[in-house]
Design an enzyme around this catalytic site. Structure first.
Site, short mmCIF file in Angstrom:
data_model
loop_
_atom_site.label_atom_id
_atom_site.label_comp_id
_atom_site.label_asym_id
_atom_site.label_seq_id
_atom_site.Cartn_x
_atom_site.Cartn_y
_atom_site.Cartn_z
N TYR A 19 1.00 -1.33 -0.18
CA TYR A 19 -0.05 0.02 0.08
C TYR A 19 1.21 1.20 -0.14
O TYR A 19 1.73 1.47 0.89
CB TYR A 19 -0.86 -0.18 1.32
N LYS A 74 5.00 8.67 8.93
CA LYS A 74 4.67 8.11 10.21
C LYS A 74 5.74 8.48 11.31
O LYS A 74 5.48 9.47 11.59
CB LYS A 74 4.87 6.72 10.03
N ASP A 91 9.35 2.65 -0.47
CA ASP A 91 8.31 3.41 0.35
C ASP A 91 8.70 2.88 1.82
O ASP A 91 8.26 1.80 2.46
CB ASP A 91 6.93 2.90 0.06
#
Ligand SMILES: Cc1ncc(COP(=O)(O)O)c(C=O)c1O
Length: 430
Positions: A145, A268, A240
């Site tokens: 994702y 994050k 990523d």
């Protein structure tokens, strides 16, 4: 005590939420049955709900809170910062200091564009790779994702087609077809695809550890092969690292696995619990980002000084305390409790762990790609999740997310969680 008896005030808030918010939540993964509990405050490893319930938190807002909730140093830094205003839309010192810190800690990074989310980071990285290479096709991997934008909301096409198909209504087919989807950890399928589309492929984007299917580590050769097939070509390898950045270690997955990326996406942990994202890489590529170059990327809240301050304070604690061995040890304790608990009860299942992230999968012997995760027993996971919750332990309500450890988890938390695991597994067999 049943869920609705424990969380009655949350139910009232959820009913209000459902009237004004799609599905009663602000992001789909937060929704679970019968309704999500409503949090009033959090501290350290604990969530306190508006119903007066206390939960040990291993979801940690889906990964950012590596120091736990409301770490005193981060709170103090943010408190001081907000007293001087929240955002100015001009250059600030904290954003520069955070970018310098990223350059210092993350391999192969000379310049950083701070954005607001991981979604923006991957969207911008893909645009930059397309612009730099002049090639529109990208390769992504099943289950990875990369946020909620069109180029990556793509699933494997059906039948013989190797072109991707929209994974959400509203994603245009021609956009999805620019994304080729290969199985994670399948070196052969990747090599076939990359050779077949060769000069059309401008970027390969991967979550180095597949964290959006729980926790699936890369096979030793997988990341190396991606690197090999991007080397010496007009094709950029994008890591990523929105989850793995500062989670696997200060240098993230590049350092951990010894594989270099061309561009890195962060988020994050970088924001210490406040909204942030970053696109980072060497001068050679980053110089093409506007206004230095022509690749457009912009945002009203880019480089927000409050997020940058929280992120910087977090990275400074991580740098000073180097808690990675301790985090991994704690995770290993819980992962072992799960694996032993399965074995003791003769339950089929497996536990995957990389450093301080892990996940349990029921009903399968091993999990090394998205197909294996899909084959796991999700009803068992759901029942296990409910069992843990009833014992006061909160993990993400999906087998496609990971458990995360923080420095705030105490010996007492771990002991209570080991007991909760036993009890939740007993209910599965009971
Ligand atoms: C690996 C990865 N990339 C990108 C994103 C998107 O980040 P955000 O939710 O901040 O847009 C996520 C979010 O969970 C993620 O896990």
């Amino acid at each position: 005590m049943g869920y609705e008896d424990r969380f009655p005030a949350s139910k009232e808030v959820f009913e209000r939420a459902e009237r004004v918010m799609p599905g009663g939540v602000s992001s789909p993964v937060r929704r679970f049955d019968p309704y999500p509990f409503c949090v009033e405050r959090a501290e350290g490893s604990r969530l306190y709900t508006i119903d007066g319930q206390v939960l040990i938190d291993y979801c940690l807002a889906f990964g950012p809170l590596i120091l736990g909730h409301a770490h005193p140093e981060v709170v103090e830094a943010v408190r001081e910062r907000v007293a001087d205003g929240f955002h100015y839309g001009t250059l600030t010192e904290p954003e520069v200091a955070l970018a310098e810190k990223v350059v210092d800690l993350v391999p192969n990074v000379e310049k950083v564009r701070l954005v607001n989310t991981g979604t923006e980071a991957t969207m911008s990285a893909i645009r930059l790779a397309r612009a730099y290479t002049g090639r529109d096709r990208i390769i992504k991997f099943e289950g990875c994702y990369h946020g909620a934008h069109d180029a990556v909301l793509v699933k494997a096409g059906s039948g013989a087609s190797e072109l991707g198909a929209p994974d959400s209504p509203g994603v245009p087919e021609p956009v999805a077809e620019c994304t080729l989807v290969c199985p994670f950890n399948d070196v052969e399928a990747f090599v076939e695809t990359v050779e077949r589309f060769d000069e059309e492929v401008g970027a390969v984007i991967v979550e180095p550890v597949l964290g959006n299917a729980g926790c699936v580590p890369p096979d030793p050769e997988f990341l190396k092969t991606l690197r090999e097939y991007c080397d010496g070509t007009e094709r950029l390898l994008i890591f990523d690292e929105v989850i793995t950045g500062f989670r696997l270690g200060l240098g993230g997955a590049q350092e951990y696995y010894g594989v270099d990326a061309d561009l890195v996406c962060l988020g994050k942990i970088l924001g210490g619990g406040l909204p942030i994202g970053a696109l980072a890489g060497p001068e050679e590529y980053m110089t093409h980002v506007a206004p230095e170059g022509k690749v457009y990327q912009a945002g009203t809240f880019n480089g927000n000084p409050v997020s940058a301050t929280a992120g910087l304070a977090t990275l400074e604690v991580l740098e000073r305390e180097k808690p990675y061995d301790e985090l991994a040890d704690k995770a290993e304790r819980l992962a072992s409790a799960l694996a032993d608990g399965l074995e003791d009860r003769g339950l089929e299942g497996t536990v995957n762990r990389v450093e301080s992230m892990f996940q349990v999968y029921f009903g399968v012997e091993r999990v090394r790609d998205y197909g294996d995760v899909n084959a796991a027993d999700h009803d068992a996971f759901k029942a296990f999740h409910r069992g843990l919750l009833e014992e006061g332990v909160w993990i993400a309500a999906s087998n496609y997310e990971a458990w995360f450890l923080s420095t705030a988890h105490t010996e007492e938390d771990l002991e209570r969680t080991e007991e909760a695991i036993e009890s939740a597994l007993d209910r599965l067999t009971g």
